[in-house]
Design a protein around this motif. Structure first.
Motif, mmCIF file in Angstrom:
data_model
loop_
_atom_site.group_PDB
_atom_site.id
_atom_site.type_symbol
_atom_site.label_atom_id
_atom_site.label_comp_id
_atom_site.label_asym_id
_atom_site.label_seq_id
_atom_site.Cartn_x
_atom_site.Cartn_y
_atom_site.Cartn_z
ATOM 1 N N ASP A 57 -4.987 16.439 0.192
ATOM 2 C CA ASP A 57 -3.572 16.087 0.246
ATOM 3 C C ASP A 57 -3.312 14.928 1.193
ATOM 4 O OD1 ASP A 57 -0.996 16.636 -0.731
ATOM 5 O OD2 ASP A 57 -0.450 17.599 1.158
ATOM 6 N N GLU A 58 -4.208 14.725 2.151
ATOM 7 C CA GLU A 58 -4.003 13.687 3.142
ATOM 8 C C GLU A 58 -4.735 12.400 2.789
ATOM 9 O OE1 GLU A 58 -2.026 14.441 5.610
ATOM 10 O OE2 GLU A 58 -1.846 16.545 5.011
ATOM 11 N N GLU A 59 -5.475 12.389 1.681
ATOM 12 C CA GLU A 59 -6.428 11.312 1.422
ATOM 13 C C GLU A 59 -5.798 9.935 1.472
ATOM 14 O OE1 GLU A 59 -8.856 9.830 -2.436
ATOM 15 O OE2 GLU A 59 -9.125 11.915 -1.872
ATOM 16 N N ASP A 60 -4.735 9.716 0.704
ATOM 17 C CA ASP A 60 -4.187 8.380 0.644
ATOM 18 C C ASP A 60 -3.306 8.062 1.831
ATOM 19 O OD1 ASP A 60 -2.618 10.358 -0.811
ATOM 20 O OD2 ASP A 60 -1.176 8.749 -1.089
ATOM 21 N N GLU A 61 -2.912 9.085 2.635
ATOM 22 C CA GLU A 61 -2.100 8.833 3.804
ATOM 23 C C GLU A 61 -2.935 8.218 4.918
ATOM 24 O OE1 GLU A 61 -0.288 12.469 4.911
ATOM 25 O OE2 GLU A 61 0.436 12.912 2.898
ATOM 26 N N ASP A 62 -4.212 8.541 4.960
ATOM 27 C CA ASP A 62 -5.058 8.103 6.051
ATOM 28 C C ASP A 62 -5.727 6.762 5.796
ATOM 29 O OD1 ASP A 62 -4.472 10.407 7.404
ATOM 30 O OD2 ASP A 62 -6.164 11.520 6.564
ATOM 31 N N GLU A 63 -5.534 6.187 4.618
ATOM 32 C CA GLU A 63 -6.147 4.905 4.320
ATOM 33 C C GLU A 63 -5.548 3.818 5.213
ATOM 34 O OE1 GLU A 63 -8.595 4.309 2.498
ATOM 35 O OE2 GLU A 63 -8.817 6.085 1.240
ATOM 36 N N GLU A 64 -6.372 2.879 5.651
ATOM 37 C CA GLU A 64 -5.912 1.813 6.517
ATOM 38 C C GLU A 64 -5.637 0.536 5.726
ATOM 39 O OE1 GLU A 64 -8.756 1.381 9.601
ATOM 40 O OE2 GLU A 64 -8.336 3.339 10.515
ATOM 41 N N TRP A 65 -5.576 0.639 4.432
ATOM 42 C CA TRP A 65 -5.321 -0.521 3.612
ATOM 43 C C TRP A 65 -4.112 -0.274 2.724
ATOM 44 C CZ3 TRP A 65 -5.568 0.785 -1.507
ATOM 45 C CH2 TRP A 65 -6.283 1.942 -1.813
ATOM 46 N N PHE A 66 -3.544 -1.376 2.233
ATOM 47 C CA PHE A 66 -2.418 -1.298 1.312
ATOM 48 C C PHE A 66 -2.861 -1.827 -0.046
ATOM 49 C CE2 PHE A 66 0.165 -2.160 5.319
ATOM 50 C CZ PHE A 66 0.283 -0.806 5.579
ATOM 51 N N ASP A 67 -2.364 -1.196 -1.078
ATOM 52 C CA ASP A 67 -2.682 -1.615 -2.441
ATOM 53 C C ASP A 67 -1.514 -2.464 -2.936
ATOM 54 O OD1 ASP A 67 -3.296 -1.913 -5.088
ATOM 55 O OD2 ASP A 67 -3.833 0.189 -5.414
ATOM 56 N N GLU A 68 -1.739 -3.732 -3.201
ATOM 57 C CA GLU A 68 -0.669 -4.630 -3.612
ATOM 58 C C GLU A 68 -0.228 -4.405 -5.050
ATOM 59 O OE1 GLU A 68 -1.726 -8.631 -2.826
ATOM 60 O OE2 GLU A 68 -1.825 -8.359 -0.644
ATOM 61 N N ALA A 69 -1.022 -3.691 -5.831
ATOM 62 C CA ALA A 69 -0.615 -3.382 -7.206
ATOM 63 C C ALA A 69 0.561 -2.400 -7.179
ATOM 64 C CB ALA A 69 -1.787 -2.799 -7.977
ATOM 65 N N ASP A 70 1.254 -2.268 -8.313
ATOM 66 C CA ASP A 70 2.370 -1.316 -8.375
ATOM 67 C C ASP A 70 2.271 -0.396 -9.590
ATOM 68 O OD1 ASP A 70 2.942 -3.015 -10.453
ATOM 69 O OD2 ASP A 70 5.014 -3.405 -9.848
ATOM 70 N N ASP A 71 1.067 -0.347 -10.198
ATOM 71 C CA ASP A 71 0.915 0.455 -11.409
ATOM 72 C C ASP A 71 0.990 1.954 -11.140
ATOM 73 O OD1 ASP A 71 -1.410 0.124 -9.965
ATOM 74 O OD2 ASP A 71 -2.733 0.374 -11.693
ATOM 75 N N LEU A 72 0.877 2.364 -9.862
ATOM 76 C CA LEU A 72 0.976 3.780 -9.518
ATOM 77 C C LEU A 72 2.155 4.060 -8.590
ATOM 78 C CD1 LEU A 72 -2.800 4.666 -9.001
ATOM 79 C CD2 LEU A 72 -1.366 5.055 -11.010
ATOM 80 N N HIS A 73 3.033 3.085 -8.481
ATOM 81 C CA HIS A 73 4.250 3.275 -7.670
ATOM 82 C C HIS A 73 5.293 3.977 -8.540
ATOM 83 C CE1 HIS A 73 7.426 2.865 -4.904
ATOM 84 N NE2 HIS A 73 7.867 1.665 -5.263
#
Length: 386
Positions: free
Chosen positions: A79-95
Motif C-alpha cells: 500500500d505504501e509502494e508508490d508513496e515512498d518513491e523519490e521520483w515523479f512520473d511526468e506521464a498522466d495515463d494513470l492519473h
C-alpha cells in the motif's frame, strides 16, 4: 466442456472484459450489454498496464445502466509502494483522479451512482492539482459514499451534495485549509475520515457527525470541532504532535475529553456549549478529566454555558495534578455582576498575574462591563483583569 458466458460470475466476467484490447472486442460480447452488475471495480498495476483509461471508459459505457458502485484503484505490491518513491512520473495515463478524465465517463453514470472510490497513482498525481471534487459534485447528486486517495484536490467550484453521508480523504493534499467548503457543501455527512491530509491549517468541523476520524496530520496546529452530537465515534490517530490550539463547540464535552485524553501538546483550549442545552440533565465534567486530557494548558476559555458543565466546586480536592493558567476567560451572567462565587472557584487554577478576561453577552452596555471588571480587579488584585 466449454463454459458458457452466461455461467461466468459477474466479477470474473468484468475482469475478463477489462483485459480486452479494444472497444470493438467488448462490443462483440453481447452479454456485456445485458448483464446486471451492481458494482464495478477496475484496477491496474503501475508497472503493468495497457490503455487503462480507455478500458475504464469502455466498461463504464457498456455497463452504466446497471451498476451503482464504482471503484478505480492502483494495485501495488504494498500500500505504501508508490508513496515512498523519490521520483515523479511526468506521464498522466494513470492519473485517474484527473477532472478531465473523470469528465469523459462520469456523465454516463453520475446521476445513478451511489458509491465512488478512487485510489490514484501518487507518482503522477502528487504535482497535479485536480478538480475532481468539482466534477463529482456537479454530476453525482445522489452519491452517498465518496473516497479519494493519493490526490491533490482543489475545492474550487464544489457544489452541494445533499445525499453524501460518507467522505474519506486519505493521503491527499486538500486546498481547503479551514474546511469551509467541506462544511458548506457536504451538510449531510455522518462519517468523515481525514487521514494524512496535507494543507490543513485551521480546520473547522461544523457537522452533525456520527464518526470523525483524524490521523497523520503532524503539521496541524489549530483544530475547531463544532459537532452537534458527540455520541458516535470520534477517533484520533498518530502524529498530532503540533496541535496547540483546540476549540470544542459541542453539547457533549465529556466524550470529547475522553477522545483527546493525553493530548499534552495543547496549550490553548476553548470550550463552548450553545445556550439552551439542558445541562442539568447531563453529568458534569470532573476537573480531573480536563487535567488528564490537557495537562499542559496555558490558556482556558469557557464560552457561553460551558462553565456549568464543569464541577467547579471540587477543583481543589479531586486532582493530584493541577494546571496553572497564564490566561483564563469565562462567560459571566448578570448574577455574576455582584456575586463573585461563580467565577471565584475557577480562579483556583490561575497562576500568579494570570490574565483573566470576563466575557459579556452582546446586550451588556459598555459602562456596565467596565464597572464589573473594576469590581473583580478590586476583589482579586493578584490577577490582571480584562
Amino acid at each position: 466442456m466449454a463454459t458458457k458466458l452466461e455461467d461466468i460470475p459477474s466479477p470474473v466476467l468484468i475482469s475478463i472484459l477489462s483485459k480486452l484490447p479494444s472497444s470493438g472486442d467488448l462490443a462483440s460480447c453481447r452479454l456485456a450489454l445485458s448483464r446486471h452488475v451492481s458494482a464495478l471495480s477496475v484496477s491496474f498495476s503501475p508497472h503493468s498496464h495497457t490503455r487503462f483509461k480507455n478500458r475504464v471508459f469502455v466498461l463504464v459505457s457498456f455497463l452504466a445502466a446497471s451498476f451503482r458502485s464504482l471503484s478505480l484503484f492502483s494495485r501495488s505490491d504494498s500500500d505504501e509502494e508508490d508513496e515512498d518513491e523519490e521520483w515523479f512520473d511526468e506521464a498522466d495515463d494513470l492519473h485517474i483522479a484527473s477532472g478531465e478524465f473523470i469528465s469523459t465517463w462520469l456523465p454516463l453514470v453520475g446521476a445513478r451512482l451511489k458509491e465512488l472510490f478512487i485510489v490514484n497513482y501518487w507518482a503522477q498525481s502528487c504535482f497535479r492539482k485536480s478538480d475532481a471534487l468539482h466534477v463529482i459534485s456537479s454530476l453525482c447528486k445522489n452519491l452517498v459514499k465518496l473516497e479519494i486517495r493519493k490526490a491533490w484536490l482543489s475545492v474550487n467550484g464544489i457544489r452541494p451534495m445533499p445525499n453524501l453521508t460518507n467522505l474519506a480523504l486519505i493521503f491527499v493534499r486538500l486546498d481547503d485549509e479551514d474546511l469551509n467548503k467541506i462544511n458548506e457543501c457536504f451538510t449531510s455527512l455522518q462519517f468523515l475520515s481525514l487521514i494524512d491530509v496535507g494543507g490543513l491549517k485551521n480546520p473547522r468541523i461544523r457537522l452533525s457527525l456520527e464518526t470523525f476520524y483524524l490521523e497523520e496530520t503532524p503539521s496541524l496546529s489549530t483544530l475547531v470541532l463544532d459537532i452537534k452530537r458527540a455520541s458516535g465515534s470520534i477517533k484520533l490517530g498518530r502524529n498530532l504532535t503540533n496541535l496547540s490550539t483546540l476549540t470544542f463547540q459541542s453539547e457533549n464535552l465529556l466524550e470529547l475529553f475522553r477522545v483527546f485524553k493525553g493530548t499534552h501538546t495543547v496549550k490553548t483550549l476553548e470550550l463552548d456549549i450553545p445556550i439552551g442545552e439542558e445541562l442539568g440533565l447531563k453529568p458534569k465534567i470532573r476537573f480531573c478529566d480536563l487535567v488528564d486530557s490537557f495537562g499542559n494548558l496555558d490558556e482556558l476559555k469557557l464560552v457561553r454555558t460551558a462553565r456549568y458543565a464543569i464541577n467547579a466546586d471540587a477543583i481543589e480536592c479531586e486532582c493530584e495534578k493541577m494546571v496553572c493558567l497564564k490566561r483564563f476567560g469565562v462567560q459571566v451572567e448578570e448574577s455574576d455582576f455582584e456575586d463573585f462565587g461563580g467565577v471565584f472557584e475557577f480562579l483556583k487554577i490561575c497562576g500568579p498575574s494570570c490574565e483573566v478576561t470576563l466575557l459579556f453577552y452582546a446586550d451588556v452596555e459598555s459602562e456596565t462591563k467596565k464597572a464589573v471588571v473594576a469590581k473583580y480587579a478590586d476583589k482579586f488584585p493578584e490577577f490582571i483583569w480584562k
